[in-house]
Design an enzyme around this catalytic site. Structure first.
Site, mmCIF file in Angstrom:
data_model
loop_
_atom_site.group_PDB
_atom_site.id
_atom_site.type_symbol
_atom_site.label_atom_id
_atom_site.label_comp_id
_atom_site.label_asym_id
_atom_site.label_seq_id
_atom_site.Cartn_x
_atom_site.Cartn_y
_atom_site.Cartn_z
ATOM 1 N N GLY A 39 0.805 -1.229 0.000
ATOM 2 C CA GLY A 39 0.000 0.000 0.000
ATOM 3 C C GLY A 39 0.833 1.271 0.000
ATOM 4 N N ARG A 97 -10.108 22.278 8.180
ATOM 5 C CA ARG A 97 -11.063 22.498 9.270
ATOM 6 C C ARG A 97 -10.395 22.322 10.629
ATOM 7 N NH1 ARG A 97 -15.919 18.944 6.818
ATOM 8 N NH2 ARG A 97 -14.119 17.809 6.033
ATOM 9 N N ASP A 170 -23.355 29.076 7.760
ATOM 10 C CA ASP A 170 -22.794 29.321 9.098
ATOM 11 C C ASP A 170 -21.993 30.623 9.068
ATOM 12 O OD1 ASP A 170 -20.287 28.666 7.959
ATOM 13 O OD2 ASP A 170 -20.554 26.549 8.461
ATOM 14 N N LYS A 193 -25.099 28.024 12.883
ATOM 15 C CA LYS A 193 -25.043 26.557 12.922
ATOM 16 C C LYS A 193 -24.280 26.095 14.160
ATOM 17 C CE LYS A 193 -21.865 24.148 10.354
ATOM 18 N NZ LYS A 193 -21.219 23.725 9.109
HETATM 19 C C1 R5P Z 1 -17.789 23.802 7.864
HETATM 20 O O1 R5P Z 1 -17.345 24.705 8.570
HETATM 21 C C2 R5P Z 1 -17.658 23.798 6.378
HETATM 22 O O2 R5P Z 1 -17.616 25.088 5.852
HETATM 23 C C3 R5P Z 1 -18.781 23.020 5.727
HETATM 24 O O3 R5P Z 1 -20.010 23.642 6.041
HETATM 25 C C4 R5P Z 1 -18.840 21.610 6.234
HETATM 26 O O4 R5P Z 1 -17.555 21.088 6.364
HETATM 27 C C5 R5P Z 1 -19.644 20.736 5.305
HETATM 28 O O5 R5P Z 1 -19.592 19.424 5.788
HETATM 29 P P1 R5P Z 1 -20.865 18.494 5.769
HETATM 30 O O6 R5P Z 1 -21.310 18.398 4.340
HETATM 31 O O7 R5P Z 1 -20.348 17.178 6.302
HETATM 32 O O8 R5P Z 1 -21.882 19.079 6.665
#
Ligand code: R5P
Length: 311
Positions: A39, A97, A170, A193
């Site tokens: 791998g 993130r 958000d 959010k």
């Molecule tokens: C979060 O802060 C990002 O901007 C996206 O809103 C998020 O990562 C999207 O992930 P999911 O589709 O799993 O909700």
């Protein structure tokens, strides 16, 4: 164009590399990217790169860690073969993130990724719609974060009703939503959010009036689809017209995401080709290519070292 350059592709998105090369009027360079039986990543650059400018096209899409190691191995191979300068074109940069600690014993993995890319001799990074702009500061080398917003706006074209509202799912996406709203001449609505788990979110407040309005929800990525699904439900509960369009730069679209977006109110789902989209037979899905935007930034960079307007 000033310098001699070659574009190489890992296995994450060879179609995007080919599209960028085509825009620049060159072929993708010869290299082999394979796996050893256990791998491990096996890479070989099969043409000279001595004193050449090298562009490595490799988004860090799933499988994220494999694609990261491919990029590191490709860069190391070019460095050892005396390339003049190695630029990583990572339209989707993963781990962004993880840009701060939420608890005392958590890593800041985005910083680790920056260190790894620089350790193998990558001298510049081109990326697209970074999750947070300050991630650029994790790097010592220059980072050009382009945006897909104007490209997606052009693709949205006549599909948008005139009274559409742009929705940020958000607080982190207010900047992007404002950019869309400016391009489209539309108002911005912001959702608040709360993240309950890696795949579950809850909308607790809506800033702005959506009653009777069709909505364009924008985000940097759709991963599990949880954020979009929750946003759609919250907007409809708040009285939005059941006419919703979703747009995100990075369509990771993990297993289950499509089902979450399969709401009768969703008219279209726009993503770009920063990561390779494998979903077929999904009539609402529109994939917009950012190859021309990337190629034009590279052209400006090769001509005078400046990328100019980053869009
Ligand atoms: C979060 O802060 C990002 O901007 C996206 O809103 C998020 O990562 C999207 O992930 P999911 O589709 O799993 O909700």
């Amino acid at each position: 164009m000033g310098h001699e350059f070659t574009i190489f592709a890992g296995t994450a998105n060879p179609a995007l590399a080919a599209a960028i090369a085509c825009e620049l009027g060159v072929d993708v360079g010869a290299c082999t990217v394979d796996r050893f039986p256990d791998g491990e990543v096996a890479v070989e650059i099969r043409e000279p790169v001595r004193r050449k400018e090298v562009f490595l096209v490799q988004p860090m899409a799933p499988p994220v860690n494999d694609n990261l190691v491919e990029l590191l191995a490709l860069a190391d191979a070019c460095r050892r073969a005396a390339a003049a300068c190695i630029t990583a074109i990572v339209p989707y940069l993963a781990y962004t993130r993880s840009d701060k600690r939420h608890g005392r014993r958590e890593p800041i993995t985005a910083r680790v990724i920056a260190d790894l890319l620089q350790a193998v001799g990558i001298a510049r990074v081109f990326t697209m719609d970074l999750h947070t702009p300050q991630i650029e500061g994790f790097f010592y080398v220059p980072v050009d974060s382009l945006t897909a917003v104007p490209t997606v706006c052009r693709a949205l074209g006549d599909l948008l009703p005139p009274d559409v509202a742009v929705v940020s799912p958000d607080s982190g996406r207010v900047g992007m939503a404002t950019h869309y709203a400016q391009c489209l001449g539309a108002p911005v609505i912001v959702l608040h959010k709360r993240r309950e788990s890696a795949s579950d979110t809850k909308v607790t407040h809506i800033v702005g009036d959506v009653s009777g309005r069709p909505c364009l929800i924008v985000d940097d990525m759709i991963s599990t689809g949880g954020t979009m699904a929750e946003s759609i439900a919250a907007l409809l509960t708040a009285g939005a017209r059941p006419e919703i369009i979703v747009a995100a730069t990075h369509g990771l679209l993990l297993v289950g995401a499509r089902a979450k977006l399969q709401h009768p109110a969703v008219r279209a789902v726009f993503v770009t080709d920063t990561v390779s989209v494998t979903e077929r037979d999904w009539p609402q899905l529109r994939v917009v290519s950012i190859a021309p935007a990337l190629a034009s930034a590279l052209t400006r960079f090769l001509a005078d070292g400046a990328t100019g307007e980053l869009c």
